[in-house]
Design an enzyme around this catalytic site. Structure first.
Site, PDB file in Angstrom:
ATOM      1  N   VAL A   1       0.837  -1.187   0.000  1.00 42.27           N
ATOM      2  CA  VAL A   1       0.000   0.000   0.000  1.00 42.27           C
ATOM      3  C   VAL A   1       0.880   1.247   0.000  1.00 42.27           C
ATOM      4  O   VAL A   1       1.727   1.405   0.884  1.00 42.27           O
ATOM      5  CB  VAL A   1      -0.929   0.029   1.241  1.00 42.27           C
ATOM      6  CG1 VAL A   1      -1.896   1.193   1.160  1.00 42.27           C
ATOM      7  CG2 VAL A   1      -1.673  -1.293   1.388  1.00 42.27           C
ATOM      8  N   SER A   2       0.715   2.117  -0.988  1.00 41.76           N
ATOM      9  CA  SER A   2       1.428   3.388  -1.059  1.00 41.76           C
ATOM     10  C   SER A   2       2.944   3.155  -0.990  1.00 41.76           C
ATOM     11  O   SER A   2       3.506   2.489  -1.835  1.00 41.76           O
ATOM     12  CB  SER A   2       0.925   4.315   0.055  1.00 41.76           C
ATOM     13  OG  SER A   2       1.382   5.634  -0.114  1.00 41.76           O
ATOM     14  N   TRP A   3       3.620   3.692   0.040  1.00 41.42           N
ATOM     15  CA  TRP A   3       5.056   3.443   0.214  1.00 41.42           C
ATOM     16  C   TRP A   3       5.340   1.949   0.266  1.00 41.42           C
ATOM     17  O   TRP A   3       6.334   1.469  -0.304  1.00 41.42           O
ATOM     18  CB  TRP A   3       5.507   4.122   1.502  1.00 41.42           C
ATOM     19  CG  TRP A   3       6.945   3.966   1.863  1.00 41.42           C
ATOM     20  CD1 TRP A   3       7.972   4.806   1.541  1.00 41.42           C
ATOM     21  CD2 TRP A   3       7.525   2.914   2.654  1.00 41.42           C
ATOM     22  NE1 TRP A   3       9.156   4.330   2.075  1.00 41.42           N
ATOM     23  CE2 TRP A   3       8.910   3.178   2.763  1.00 41.42           C
ATOM     24  CE3 TRP A   3       7.017   1.780   3.272  1.00 41.42           C
ATOM     25  CZ2 TRP A   3       9.776   2.353   3.470  1.00 41.42           C
ATOM     26  CZ3 TRP A   3       7.874   0.943   3.972  1.00 41.42           C
ATOM     27  CH2 TRP A   3       9.245   1.245   4.064  1.00 41.42           C
TER      28      TRP A   3
END
Length: 338
Positions: free
Chosen positions: A154-156
């Site tokens: 997720v994301s980073w």
């Protein structure tokens, strides 16, 4: 590449608390004796608020790796499915994914952990990079006695998941990328949003995090002020240094030149109102990875939490699918009549 857009839906309610399940079997509880020191944490010791957002029982452990304490949480499954390993977003402790995990099939075993410098994991004295974190994740799986897993980033954490799938293809059966990008070559969000993301203040000061949530997360956070406060209340910060180490891990990193080498079936999930990761970045990833399919969600950056009941069935369907190689059926040769 297949693209699908999901319609908007109301936010999910938190499910009622379930009774605590039996402990994990020995193959999941006991790591190799010389490899790591494992300290079991009783679920009953968790604060009541965390029990409410984690209705399905988790087994918490702290693992010592190279002088670092890594906090892990495992939701036991039935064993007939490949376990799912979660790589969380920057600054995000593992408790923040509990609402999403609760929406997944209860038969699916789920592994979550706090990266160094986040949540309950210790903060290293020196910075790290994504290849080192991917190696740490592989070692963690060894110590917890897991072989192959499916991975969601997720994301980073999506960047870390890409690195893990690339460096350890034999350990990663399937890959799910949510609200992430290919690193330094990404199309950036608005400067105001990126400036706020560069500071750990939203994790250290919950009231500030709730104040800026509509601008940086978009989607449902724009419509529901209470959602921002509820999310901020679940944050467990380890301080500024760990956050800066995470920023350093992604400094100058990019996967765009090797995404085409990722052969695992890949599900790409994107929000159409994501101020941090504009949608074009997810389209780029889905285009570069050979076996990728793209789903666009009518929400913001944190759709895994705000739209958990909608996104979970898509993920479960993807995890259940067994991709088969195409079978060619050549025509029977019929000799011409003389």
């Amino acid at each position: 590449m297949k693209t699908e857009t999901l319609p908007d839906a109301p936010l999910p309610e938190e499910p009622a608390q379930q009774p605590q399940a039996e402990p994990l079997p020995a193959t999941r509880r006991a790591p190799r004796a010389r490899a790591a020191k494992v300290v079991a944490e009783a679920v009953a010791a968790e604060p009541q608020a965390k029990k409410e957002i984690a209705p399905q029982p988790f087994v918490f452990r702290t693992i010592e790796l190279d002088g670092q304490s890594i906090r892990t949480a495992v939701r036991p499954g039935k064993g007939h499915m490949t376990p799912l390993l979660i790589f969380n977003g920057i600054g995000a402790n593992l408790e923040l994914v509990f609402p999403f995990v609760a929406a997944l099939d209860s038969d699916l075993e789920v592994i979550a952990f706090d990266v160094p410098g986040v949540g309950g994991s210790s903060t290293p004295s020196t910075p790290y990079r994504f290849p080192g974190l991917a190696r740490l994740a592989a070692r963690m799986l060894d110590y917890l006695d897991y072989g192959q897993v499916a991975a969601i980033g997720v994301s980073w954490g999506g960047a870390l998941a890409q690195q893990f799938a690339h460096d350890y293809p034999e350990r990663c059966k399937k890959l799910i990328l949510a609200a992430t990008a290919a690193g330094a070559v990404m199309v950036p969000g608005k400067p105001k949003v990126l400036w706020r993301m560069a500071s750990p203040r939203r994790y250290i000061q919950p009231s500030y995090g709730a104040h800026i949530a509509p601008d940086i997360y978009g989607g449902a956070f724009r419509r529901d002020p209470k959602l921002a406060m509820a999310f901020a209340a679940k944050v467990r910060s380890s301080g500024k240094l760990g956050y800066y180490w995470q920023l350093f891990a992604g400094l100058g990193w990019t996967s765009v030149h090797w995404l085409h080498k990722i052969q695992q079936p890949t599900l790409v999930l994107a929000g159409d109102d994501d101020p941090i990761i504009p949608l074009i970045n997810m389209r780029l990833i889905a285009w570069r990875i050979p076996n990728a399919e793209l789903h666009v969600i009518d929400d913001g950056h944190l759709f895994l939490v705000t739209r958990a009941e909608t996104v979970a069935p898509i993920i479960m369907k993807f995890l259940h699918e067994e991709r088969q190689r195409a079978i060619m059926h050549p025509r029977l040769f019929a000799p011409k009549a003389s």
